[in-house]
Design an enzyme around this catalytic site. Structure first.
Site, PDB file in Angstrom:
ATOM      1  N   ASP A  33       0.956  -1.312  -0.010  1.00 29.32           N
ATOM      2  CA  ASP A  33      -0.268  -0.066   0.115  1.00 29.32           C
ATOM      3  C   ASP A  33       0.729   1.141   0.012  1.00 29.32           C
ATOM      4  O   ASP A  33       2.046   1.247   0.551  1.00 29.32           O
ATOM      5  CB  ASP A  33      -0.854   0.027   1.436  1.00 29.32           C
ATOM      6  CG  ASP A  33      -2.131   1.137   1.061  1.00 29.32           C
ATOM      7  OD1 ASP A  33      -2.369   1.384  -0.064  1.00 29.32           O
ATOM      8  OD2 ASP A  33      -2.570   1.501   2.058  1.00 29.32           O
ATOM      9  N   ASN A  81     -10.870  -2.400  -5.812  1.00 35.05           N
ATOM     10  CA  ASN A  81     -10.088  -1.459  -6.686  1.00 35.05           C
ATOM     11  C   ASN A  81     -10.479  -1.530  -7.963  1.00 35.05           C
ATOM     12  O   ASN A  81     -10.561  -0.371  -8.615  1.00 35.05           O
ATOM     13  CB  ASN A  81      -8.535  -1.946  -6.419  1.00 35.05           C
ATOM     14  CG  ASN A  81      -8.112  -1.532  -5.129  1.00 35.05           C
ATOM     15  OD1 ASN A  81      -7.157  -2.191  -4.481  1.00 35.05           O
ATOM     16  ND2 ASN A  81      -8.730  -0.679  -4.240  1.00 35.05           N
ATOM     17  N   ARG A 197       1.776  -4.697   6.306  1.00 33.63           N
ATOM     18  CA  ARG A 197       1.040  -3.616   5.694  1.00 33.63           C
ATOM     19  C   ARG A 197       1.871  -2.723   5.680  1.00 33.63           C
ATOM     20  O   ARG A 197       2.051  -1.879   6.818  1.00 33.63           O
ATOM     21  CB  ARG A 197      -0.352  -3.539   6.136  1.00 33.63           C
ATOM     22  CG  ARG A 197      -1.069  -2.520   5.184  1.00 33.63           C
ATOM     23  CD  ARG A 197      -2.469  -2.022   5.544  1.00 33.63           C
ATOM     24  NE  ARG A 197      -3.109  -1.261   4.648  1.00 33.63           N
ATOM     25  CZ  ARG A 197      -4.320  -1.092   3.860  1.00 33.63           C
ATOM     26  NH1 ARG A 197      -4.890  -2.158   4.476  1.00 33.63           N
ATOM     27  NH2 ARG A 197      -4.691  -0.235   3.283  1.00 33.63           N
TER      28      ARG A 197
END
Length: 248
Positions: A33, A81, A197
């Protein structure tokens, strides 16, 4: 201290970290990300960030391989997405999937590719490239699962349906869980030990919820293209500290 079922990890380049040895995650999950925000911060277009992020995956896979991690799952592109981002941006992401990902995998000659997600959502070119990558990478030592067009609910529902169709309804609770896991896409080791993440966001956004049910989660403040080898070692060391503490 109990250590059954786990290996121990030491950096293969001879460096010594915070401790002489650390509990080693067998399967690492990555939520890549921050590509767009990284590009914005340096005054570049989102496409520049996406390309940098795609290129960076190959580096991180190399780092994981040298640390003995042979099972990796990566969140590339969710179904949400694909549906919610602009047509131009999604088209560019499909182009990267078609060109950069297969080249990265072929360069290493280490990773066997597994796919999880609805390939009907991606472009025909990207779909063909992904299927070729799966076919050409058979038999390799490492296992890389790519979540593309991925929806966590659909993933679990498909696994449950397949397990039940295979007669798993007759099993006890633990047996049914095992059967569902066996029918989920991915490499031979389904359970994810550590999820990393990047970008500072403190959520997993539906990243393999069944497989990561018992995972340790590390939220790195770094944007994905800026995530370094040292950052990876910090995450691995933190995982080791947590697991060692849990086993005492």
């Amino acid at each position: 201290m109990k250590t059954e079922g786990r290996r121990w990890w030491r950096p293969r380049d001879g460096r010594v970290g915070d401790a002489p040895e650390q509990v080693h995650p067998r399967h690492v999950g990555i939520v890549m990300d921050g590509n767009r925000r990284w590009a914005q911060a340096i005054g570049r277009a989102p496409s520049f960030g996406h390309r940098a992020g795609a290129d960076h995956l190959g580096e991180v896979l190399d780092w994981l391989r040298t640390r003995g991690v042979d099972h990796v799952s990566v969140f590339v592109l969710s179904a949400d997405n694909i549906r919610k981002r602009s047509t131009a941006e999604v088209g560019y992401l499909f182009d990267l999937i078609e060109s950069v990902l297969p080249a990265t995998i072929e360069r290493t000659q280490h990773w066997q590719v597994h796919l999880s997600g609805d390939l009907a959502l991606v472009s025909p070119g990207a779909r063909r490239a992904l299927r070729r990558a799966v076919e050409s990478s058979q038999g390799r030592a490492g296992h890389l699962t790519l979540a593309i067009g991925y929806d966590p609910h659909a993933d679990i529902v498909a696994g449950v349906r397949a397990a039940l169709a295979d007669g798993a309804a007759d099993r006890d609770g633990a047996g049914l869980v095992e059967a569902i896991s066996e029918w989920l896409p991915g490499g031979p080791v389904r359970d994810i030990d550590l999820v990393i993440r990047t970008s500072g966001e403190r959520r997993i956004s539906g990243f393999f919820p069944w497989q990561a049910a018992r995972a340790e989660i590390i939220f790195s403040p770094k944007m994905w293209p800026a995530f370094t080898e040292a950052d990876l070692d910090v995450a691995l060391a933190e995982y080791g500290r947590r697991r060692a503490a849990a086993d005492t």
